[in-house]
Design a protein around this motif. Structure first.
Motif, short mmCIF file in Angstrom:
data_model
loop_
_atom_site.label_atom_id
_atom_site.label_comp_id
_atom_site.label_asym_id
_atom_site.label_seq_id
_atom_site.Cartn_x
_atom_site.Cartn_y
_atom_site.Cartn_z
N LEU A 18 0.82 -1.22 0.00
CA LEU A 18 0.00 0.00 0.00
C LEU A 18 0.85 1.27 0.00
O LEU A 18 0.43 2.32 -0.44
CB LEU A 18 -0.89 0.01 1.25
N MET A 19 2.07 1.15 0.53
CA MET A 19 2.95 2.32 0.66
C MET A 19 3.76 2.60 -0.61
O MET A 19 4.34 3.66 -0.75
CB MET A 19 3.95 2.11 1.80
N LYS A 23 2.29 5.75 -2.30
CA LYS A 23 1.00 5.40 -1.67
C LYS A 23 -0.18 5.40 -2.65
O LYS A 23 -1.34 5.42 -2.22
CB LYS A 23 0.69 6.33 -0.50
N SER A 26 -2.97 2.71 -2.38
CA SER A 26 -4.05 2.85 -1.38
C SER A 26 -5.30 3.43 -2.06
O SER A 26 -6.43 3.08 -1.70
CB SER A 26 -3.62 3.73 -0.21
N ARG B 112 -3.97 3.51 7.20
CA ARG B 112 -2.79 2.62 7.22
C ARG B 112 -1.58 3.31 6.57
O ARG B 112 -0.44 3.11 7.01
CB ARG B 112 -3.13 1.31 6.47
N VAL B 113 -1.84 4.09 5.52
CA VAL B 113 -0.70 4.71 4.81
C VAL B 113 -0.38 6.12 5.31
O VAL B 113 0.55 6.76 4.83
CB VAL B 113 -0.94 4.74 3.28
N THR B 114 -1.17 6.62 6.24
CA THR B 114 -0.89 7.99 6.76
C THR B 114 -0.57 7.94 8.26
O THR B 114 0.59 7.92 8.64
CB THR B 114 -2.07 8.94 6.48
N GLY B 116 -0.82 5.47 10.29
CA GLY B 116 -0.18 4.21 10.68
C GLY B 116 1.02 3.87 9.81
O GLY B 116 1.48 2.73 9.81
N ALA B 117 1.51 4.86 9.05
CA ALA B 117 2.59 4.59 8.07
C ALA B 117 3.86 4.03 8.72
O ALA B 117 4.51 3.17 8.14
CB ALA B 117 2.92 5.86 7.30
#
Lengths: 61, 256
Positions: A18-19, A23, A26, B112-114, B116-117
């Motif tokens: 996802l990263m 990103k 996402s 999750r990507v912000t 909780g990155a």
């Protein structure tokens, strides 16, 4: 549960898919969740509607 | 005066065009670079509108519940089938719950990507930060799920419809503190915390984002209304089946 999360969201490296690519995946995941769910929901609604319509024509005979 | 037939097709065409625009342009447009968010800032075009659909559907559900109560009022003139109003309230509530679930699921991915990155995927807080907005949305979902649980506990249609209609008023009323008051009172990770909605605030969101977000929001709301219309047709058909079955049963017993 943890193992499941690892399997789906964690590659062997520390970075989740996802990263990657700044990103952007996402956003694709969000689009997939929204439109995928709505398509499945509409499919089942259509199936239900067909069944009910069949029942109506059967009862009206 | 535009005929209803054209209006019915027109809003669907508009919904498709606006959603296509939001998806295609939302993915391809050059947007201002935002720290931490990266390309995930594009999620705003698909996550935020879901909450507007939720509120629209909850409002429609409330309107039909009130209609049911008005139609069953012995002092009011009867002009319509109360059970149809109840069925429509149920369908709109179902869509409201569906869109809350979608909002929560997409929020989890975005978080999750912000927020909780830097966390490990195995940690719960990487996916669920216990942010006041998240928790309030979860409570709203549980309140609407309780509506369906309540409905399923009554076998008699009129009793079920009456109690569900009264509960639905309470359910809608809880959305006001859950979505508009509590998140502003508590510190949180959402940009709306303590400040209120930034969506319509010129100083907090750039024009590049607004150009895609607003049409997308309208597109999603129209899509929600479209799905509601389909579900209403299903509810009408199901009521017709019940009526036909009752007629058949009456004929069989009177002949026998």
């Amino acid at each position: 549960m943890t193992t499941l999360l690892h399997t789906f969201f964690l590659l062997q490296e520390e970075k989740s898919w996802l990263m990657q690519s700044d990103k952007v995946y996402s956003v694709l995941a969000v689009l997939l969740i929204v439109f995928g769910t709505l398509i499945v929901y509409l499919y089942f609604t259509n199936r239900k509607l067909k069944k009910v319509e069949e029942k109506i024509s059967e009862l009206e005979k | 005066m535009i005929p209803n037939k054209y209006l019915g097709i027109g809003y669907k065409v508009l919904a498709v065009l606006l959603l296509l625009y939001a998806v295609v342009y939302g993915m391809l447009a050059q947007l201002p670079e935002l720290p931490t968010l990266g390309q995930s800032s594009r999620n705003i075009f698909y996550h935020v509108p879901l909450w507007f659909v939720t509120l629209t559907m909850a409002g429609i559900s409330l309107a039909y519940s009130l209609k049911y109560l008005r139609l069953t009022d012995p002092d009011a003139p009867r002009s319509g089938n109360p059970l149809l109003a109840d069925a429509r309230a149920r369908e709109a509530a179902q869509l409201s719950a569906l869109f809350i679930s979608l909002g929560l699921a997409t929020g989890i991915i975005w978080q999750r990507v912000t927020w909780g990155a830097d966390m490990h995927s195995g940690e719960l807080t990487a996916w669920w930060a216990w942010d006041p907005v998240q928790v309030c949305a979860l409570i709203a979902l549980l309140i609407y799920l309780a509506y369906f649980l309540l409905r399923s506990s009554f076998a008699e249609p009129e009793q079920r419809a009456r109690i569900a209609a009264v509960y639905n008023i309470f359910a809608f009323a809880t959305l006001i503190p859950l979505f508009f008051i509590i998140p502003k009172m508590l510190p949180g990770l959402h940009p709306t915390a303590e400040k209120g909605s930034f969506i319509f605030n010129k100083s907090d969101i750039s024009n590049e984002f607004r150009l895609i977000l607003y049409p997308g929001m309208l597109g999603f709301v129209l899509l929600g209304i479209w799905i509601f219309e389909l579900r209403s047709r299903l509810a009408i058909a199901a009521l017709k089946v019940e009526e036909l079955l009752a007629d058949k049963l009456y004929q069989t017993t009177s002949n026998g």
